[in-house]
Scaffold this active site. Sequence first.
Site, PDB file in Angstrom:
ATOM      1  N   LYS A  18      -6.900  15.132  -4.151  1.00 25.99           N
ATOM      2  CA  LYS A  18      -7.107  15.881  -2.767  1.00 25.99           C
ATOM      3  C   LYS A  18      -5.629  16.665  -2.408  1.00 25.99           C
ATOM      4  O   LYS A  18      -4.868  15.947  -1.930  1.00 25.99           O
ATOM      5  CB  LYS A  18      -7.582  15.161  -1.671  1.00 25.99           C
ATOM      6  CG  LYS A  18      -8.404  15.789  -0.616  1.00 25.99           C
ATOM      7  CD  LYS A  18      -7.739  16.522   0.228  1.00 25.99           C
ATOM      8  CE  LYS A  18      -6.757  16.509   1.389  1.00 25.99           C
ATOM      9  NZ  LYS A  18      -6.185  17.456   1.833  1.00 25.99           N
ATOM     10  N   GLU A  47       4.399   7.258  -0.558  1.00 27.22           N
ATOM     11  CA  GLU A  47       5.684   8.101  -0.707  1.00 27.22           C
ATOM     12  C   GLU A  47       5.619   8.497   0.747  1.00 27.22           C
ATOM     13  O   GLU A  47       4.971   9.661   0.736  1.00 27.22           O
ATOM     14  CB  GLU A  47       5.941   8.712  -1.654  1.00 27.22           C
ATOM     15  CG  GLU A  47       6.155   7.908  -3.039  1.00 27.22           C
ATOM     16  CD  GLU A  47       6.366   8.750  -4.378  1.00 27.22           C
ATOM     17  OE1 GLU A  47       6.481   9.912  -4.167  1.00 27.22           O
ATOM     18  OE2 GLU A  47       6.522   7.889  -5.281  1.00 27.22           O
ATOM     19  N   CYS A  96      11.521  15.085   1.347  1.00 22.41           N
ATOM     20  CA  CYS A  96      11.483  13.919   1.715  1.00 22.41           C
ATOM     21  C   CYS A  96      12.974  13.117   1.611  1.00 22.41           C
ATOM     22  O   CYS A  96      13.217  12.301   2.391  1.00 22.41           O
ATOM     23  CB  CYS A  96      10.319  12.839   1.146  1.00 22.41           C
ATOM     24  SG  CYS A  96      10.691  13.122  -0.695  1.00 22.41           S
ATOM     25  N   GLU A 125      11.802  12.310  11.737  1.00 22.33           N
ATOM     26  CA  GLU A 125      11.989  13.291  10.776  1.00 22.33           C
ATOM     27  C   GLU A 125      11.465  14.585  11.249  1.00 22.33           C
ATOM     28  O   GLU A 125      10.386  14.659  11.495  1.00 22.33           O
ATOM     29  CB  GLU A 125      10.915  12.626   9.427  1.00 22.33           C
ATOM     30  CG  GLU A 125      10.990  13.608   8.292  1.00 22.33           C
ATOM     31  CD  GLU A 125      10.143  13.095   7.493  1.00 22.33           C
ATOM     32  OE1 GLU A 125       8.839  13.004   7.905  1.00 22.33           O
ATOM     33  OE2 GLU A 125      10.219  13.187   6.122  1.00 22.33           O
TER      34      GLU A 125
HETATM   35  P1  NAD Z   1       0.508  14.536   5.766  1.00 26.69           P
HETATM   36  O1  NAD Z   1       0.648  13.477   5.770  1.00 26.69           O
HETATM   37  O2  NAD Z   1       0.437  15.267   6.925  1.00 26.69           O
HETATM   38  O3  NAD Z   1      -0.371  15.134   4.650  1.00 26.69           O
HETATM   39  C1  NAD Z   1      -0.500  14.681   3.287  1.00 26.69           C
HETATM   40  C2  NAD Z   1      -1.792  14.793   2.625  1.00 26.69           C
HETATM   41  O4  NAD Z   1      -2.565  13.886   3.210  1.00 26.69           O
HETATM   42  C3  NAD Z   1      -2.514  16.101   2.826  1.00 26.69           C
HETATM   43  O5  NAD Z   1      -3.311  16.427   1.660  1.00 26.69           O
HETATM   44  C4  NAD Z   1      -3.494  15.755   4.084  1.00 26.69           C
HETATM   45  O6  NAD Z   1      -4.763  16.574   3.902  1.00 26.69           O
HETATM   46  C5  NAD Z   1      -3.690  14.189   3.883  1.00 26.69           C
HETATM   47  N1  NAD Z   1      -4.331  13.524   4.918  1.00 26.69           N
HETATM   48  C6  NAD Z   1      -4.105  13.747   6.348  1.00 26.69           C
HETATM   49  N2  NAD Z   1      -4.725  12.893   6.941  1.00 26.69           N
HETATM   50  C7  NAD Z   1      -5.324  11.999   6.081  1.00 26.69           C
HETATM   51  C8  NAD Z   1      -6.286  11.178   6.247  1.00 26.69           C
HETATM   52  N3  NAD Z   1      -6.637  10.410   7.577  1.00 26.69           N
HETATM   53  N4  NAD Z   1      -6.628  10.559   5.202  1.00 26.69           N
HETATM   54  C9  NAD Z   1      -6.583  10.875   3.926  1.00 26.69           C
HETATM   55  N5  NAD Z   1      -5.794  12.035   3.768  1.00 26.69           N
HETATM   56  C10 NAD Z   1      -5.200  12.491   4.874  1.00 26.69           C
HETATM   57  O7  NAD Z   1       1.903  15.018   5.271  1.00 26.69           O
HETATM   58  P2  NAD Z   1       2.446  16.597   5.070  1.00 26.69           P
HETATM   59  O8  NAD Z   1       2.644  17.198   6.418  1.00 26.69           O
HETATM   60  O9  NAD Z   1       1.674  17.411   4.148  1.00 26.69           O
HETATM   61  O10 NAD Z   1       3.863  16.462   4.173  1.00 26.69           O
HETATM   62  C11 NAD Z   1       5.038  16.086   4.519  1.00 26.69           C
HETATM   63  C12 NAD Z   1       5.233  14.676   4.754  1.00 26.69           C
HETATM   64  O11 NAD Z   1       5.304  14.393   3.354  1.00 26.69           O
HETATM   65  C13 NAD Z   1       6.724  14.493   5.244  1.00 26.69           C
HETATM   66  O12 NAD Z   1       6.626  13.405   5.999  1.00 26.69           O
HETATM   67  C14 NAD Z   1       7.514  14.025   3.998  1.00 26.69           C
HETATM   68  O13 NAD Z   1       8.731  13.275   4.160  1.00 26.69           O
HETATM   69  C15 NAD Z   1       6.509  13.450   3.193  1.00 26.69           C
HETATM   70  N6  NAD Z   1       6.801  13.430   1.784  1.00 26.69           N
HETATM   71  C16 NAD Z   1       7.276  12.184   1.149  1.00 26.69           C
HETATM   72  C17 NAD Z   1       7.786  12.105   0.020  1.00 26.69           C
HETATM   73  C18 NAD Z   1       8.379  11.023  -0.754  1.00 26.69           C
HETATM   74  O14 NAD Z   1       8.409  11.014  -2.241  1.00 26.69           O
HETATM   75  N7  NAD Z   1       8.314  10.039  -0.051  1.00 26.69           N
HETATM   76  C19 NAD Z   1       7.820  13.385  -0.911  1.00 26.69           C
HETATM   77  C20 NAD Z   1       7.057  14.507  -0.442  1.00 26.69           C
HETATM   78  C21 NAD Z   1       6.754  14.655   0.983  1.00 26.69           C
END
Ligand code: NAD
Length: 503
Positions: free
Chosen positions: A192, A267, A301, A397
Amino acid sequence: MSAALDKTIARAEGFLKRFRDAPVAHLIDGKQDSGSGATFETHSPIDNSVIAKVARGGAAEIDRAAKAATKAFRTGWSRTTGDQRRKILHRIADAIEARADEIALIESIDTGQPIRYMSKAAVRGAENFRFYADRAPGANDGLSLPTDTHLNYTIRQPIGPVGVITPWNTPFMLSTWKIAPALAAGCTVVHKPAEWSPLTAVLLSEICLEAGLPAGVLNTVHGFGEDAGRALTEHPDIKAVGFVGESATGSAIMAQGAATLKRVHFELGGKNPVIVFADADLDRALDAVLFMIYSLNGERCTSSSRALVEASIYEEFSKRAAARVKTIKVGHPLDPATEIGPLIHPKHVDKVLSYVSAAEKEGATIIRGGRAGETGNFVAPTLYLGARNTMKIAQEEIFGPVLTMMPFADEAEALAIANDVRYGLAAYLWTKDVGRAHRFAQAVEAGMVWVNSENVRHLPTPFGGTKSSGIGRDGGDYSFDFYMETKNIAIALDNHKIPKIGT
Ligand code: NAD
């Protein structure tokens, strides 16, 4: 706009035409699937115009995809040999490389990430596939643990169909990072992708299919987190969820997956410190500090979003940083000269800019920052000086091109500040004192520490965070621990006494 940029935009438009002409479909069981017919729009961060309409999946599409992944797992993929998987994964890597230009341009337009970084997106993605291709033949390997009476040996077996949920910041690279080890392990996948940047996931699933990955082994369902994402994490046939995204979403997924006892790998977010001691090579340290927060739009991240600088060099170091920040070039993501492109979405711009007034009130000094340009999601790089660790800009963040810089008096204070956040993903340390480097690296609360370096990845090493930054590790064999079950098999040597019960 230069003629060269015009040409690049025209090339990108050529690749985007297919997405503009017809709504983007899911890929389920090897077939294009428009689902219920409901769609959502993906927008260009450059001007917020619509790039494409995308099928909006929900529980029904996830169910179909999970069933296809289950069938593909049971009837074929989990029974392939490691060598067969190795060959297919290498073919996928070849195909990614062959379409590198297309992947880079589409990724850049869909995310706003500068092409100077996205041009490597395909290369990194292909590397991930090659690395796990070569590990596939050893994925099942285990241990021999013999006793006087039994030969115990362990084997690893793929856990089953898994869900992979990815964010919008560098979607192609991150998707390959999760999907390649799952496939190498013998798992099937329902992916997804993030709703704000879904397009390169389409290319990935298409490439995999064309490279010979059997139907149903990788399924892609587009949609929003609250419906498609949620349904995936709740589906009883999905045995594990590999998730990259925000910490709050990780908590939600853990709750959603509880009823079906999902194994989860998270992550999550970071507020990573870079600690600069006075004895460091300050030229190299300055380059690394600025690169690790202002590259990839700061939407990274592992960005070094908090710079802790020893008080004796703080004034000079911050002055040099401020001068450099004023020269960073914000512009069109397809212009190779651009260092910061537009942020992903107007909502994200609002979030990033919302910190300015809070920072002003709390007494930080602001260098540059604010909106850049009349249209689109352009934000100038921001440097907050003279901050304290209790400020919002030092604790939360922001996930944009925003650096919070603060002084520290000595090693003990630096460590206390570094650890005084809820996150613990990465830490960067600049010093020539070897003893201090080891002491600090061992004491700082982070899953990964780089000393006198920026984030330089080596794929066999563990990648992941502590505290609110994650659960589990990716990389090398660590990924197989997540995607596989370890089974112990005990064979008697027929020389032990079996207890008798009854007559
Ligand atoms: P997000 O958590 O808003 O969304 C990530 C994914 O989760 C999307 O595909 C979204 O549709 C899905 N999602 C949202 N709510 C959900 C739910 N209730 N159930 C299942 N899936 C759901 O994150 P974002 O805004 O897309 O990305 C930014 C974040 O990602 C930042 O916090 C960043 O630090 C983190 N990130 C972490 C790493 C790492 O390796 N630690 C790498 C890249 C990004």
